[in-house]
Design a protein around this motif. Structure first.
Motif, mmCIF file in Angstrom:
data_model
loop_
_atom_site.group_PDB
_atom_site.id
_atom_site.type_symbol
_atom_site.label_atom_id
_atom_site.label_comp_id
_atom_site.label_asym_id
_atom_site.label_seq_id
_atom_site.Cartn_x
_atom_site.Cartn_y
_atom_site.Cartn_z
ATOM 1 N N TYR A 138 0.843 -1.189 0.000
ATOM 2 C CA TYR A 138 0.000 0.000 0.000
ATOM 3 C C TYR A 138 0.883 1.245 0.000
ATOM 4 O O TYR A 138 1.950 1.254 0.594
ATOM 5 C CB TYR A 138 -0.907 0.000 1.241
ATOM 6 N N THR A 139 0.382 2.290 -0.636
ATOM 7 C CA THR A 139 1.102 3.558 -0.645
ATOM 8 C C THR A 139 0.940 4.232 0.717
ATOM 9 O O THR A 139 0.048 3.880 1.494
ATOM 10 C CB THR A 139 0.561 4.504 -1.729
ATOM 11 N N SER A 140 1.791 5.205 0.988
ATOM 12 C CA SER A 140 1.680 5.908 2.273
ATOM 13 C C SER A 140 0.345 6.633 2.368
ATOM 14 O O SER A 140 -0.245 6.722 3.450
ATOM 15 C CB SER A 140 2.846 6.866 2.471
#
Length: 159
Positions: free
Chosen positions: A4-6
């Motif tokens: 997952y992206t930040s």
């Protein structure tokens, strides 16, 4: 395991915070709020152990994720008028919807259901943490306002 992206992780992290705060704010007290915050922290700290195979929860709430500092836990934006009108619960539900949308198809339906259950459990822990009365020791622990908020959250999540 999904990555997952930040930004996605921040949206996921915000969901239980908003639900917990929404439940706490529908029936606030000075001492009970501190007890409720501690109960929510305990739920968040135990999430990775309770859901060891959930990529969403592991990515955001595992010890490694929490210690890494990659997930930004921001103070939710809750206005006094949201609390008075009851819109605070709706706003929290919108936050959870945004988290689920951010996850998209990276997680399985089972993982999303578990994530919603975890978020609901955060609200439930807050509601059950403190009652009315001196130092939050009174009964019942869950006020009518908190019970109504939990019912609305449970219905929205279908958990």
């Amino acid at each position: 395991m999904a990555t997952y992206t930040s930004e996605e992780m921040s949206k996921v992290a915000e969901a239980p915070m908003m639900i917990g705060m929404a439940v706490a704010m529908v029936d606030m007290g000075i001492v009970s709020t501190a007890i409720e915050a501690a109960a929510m922290s305990k739920q968040i700290a135990g999430a990775a152990t309770k859901y060891p195979n959930n990529s969403i929860i592991q990515a955001v709430f595992s010890d490694a994720a929490l210690k890494s500092g990659t997930v930004k836990m921001e103070k939710p934006d809750i206005q006094p008028e949201d609390v008075q009108s009851g819109a605070v619960v709706d706003k929290a539900l919108t936050t959870v919807d945004a988290a689920v949308a951010a996850i998209g198809d990276k997680a399985t339906p089972v993982e999303i259901t578990e994530f919603k259950q975890f978020v609901y459990d955060c609200g439930d822990a807050v509601a059950n943490a403190a009652g009315s009365g001196l130092f939050g020791s009174g009964n019942p622990k869950v006020s009518d306002k908190e019970a109504a908020a939990l019912a609305k959250i449970k219905a929205a999540f279908a958990v």
